[in-house]
Design an enzyme around this catalytic site. Structure first.
Site, PDB file in Angstrom:
ATOM      1  N   PHE A  23       0.783  -1.137   0.032  1.00  0.00           N
ATOM      2  CA  PHE A  23      -0.016  -0.040  -0.076  1.00  0.00           C
ATOM      3  C   PHE A  23       0.727   1.317  -0.117  1.00  0.00           C
ATOM      4  CE2 PHE A  23       0.565  -1.524   4.314  1.00  0.00           C
ATOM      5  CZ  PHE A  23       0.712  -0.514   4.979  1.00  0.00           C
ATOM      6  N   TYR A  24       0.378   2.276  -0.404  1.00  0.00           N
ATOM      7  CA  TYR A  24       1.132   3.584  -0.600  1.00  0.00           C
ATOM      8  C   TYR A  24       0.687   4.566   0.399  1.00  0.00           C
ATOM      9  CZ  TYR A  24       2.782   1.926  -4.873  1.00  0.00           C
ATOM     10  OH  TYR A  24       3.395   1.134  -5.855  1.00  0.00           O
TER      11      TYR A  24
END
Length: 157
Positions: free
Chosen positions: A29-30
């Site tokens: 995930f960012y």
């Protein structure tokens, strides 16, 4: 810091599966995404986590820094994820001495299979495996950051 030339391809067929020598379940995930930089957390096989920082707007060649992160911290940071959490299985496949990472996406991105080749130099097209489909290097919609923000890429007609 690692300088890499990254090429990305769609996958034509499943013949690559015969040469798989390693599989890794990935959740990533960012935490930050912009045109010139990204910050992501990647958890591999539920056992180790890394923070990766990428700098540069050229998707084929960027500066990259990676650092280990405690699993507990990675789990807490997931609450700050931007967009979708990406779930995929990465398969390591060797061809002509080069390592290809074939990502088979799951969840909302099911049906997408992308192969990446990261090398310090550009591999000539004649050494590429026949199972590779169209090259999508530099096409933003196939970047993991774009997949997280925008979902499944629309095909070009």
């Amino acid at each position: 810091m690692v300088k890499e030339i990254e090429r990305k391809f769609l996958v034509r067929d499943n013949t690559w599966r015969e040469a798989v020598h390693k599989r890794i379940a990935i959740v990533q995930f960012y935490l930050a995404i912009s045109a010139e930089r990204s910050m992501r957390i990647r958890v591999s096989d539920g056992r180790k986590a890394k923070l990766t920082l990428k700098f540069g707007s050229d998707l084929a060649e960027r500066d990259e820094f990676e650092y280990p992160v405690p699993l507990g911290d990675a789990a807490e940071m997931e609450a700050f994820a931007i967009g979708r959490i990406i779930r995929k299985t990465r398969h390591h496949v060797r061809h002509e001495g080069y390592l290809y990472e074939v990502d088979v996406f799951g969840a909302e991105l099911e049906g997408l299979t992308v192969a990446e080749l990261e090398t310090p130099d550009r591999v000539p097209d004649e050494l590429l495996p026949a199972w590779l489909g169209p090259e999508v290097t530099g096409q933003l919609r196939y970047s993991n950051a774009s997949l997280a923000l925008n979902g499944f890429p629309e095909p070009v007609h």
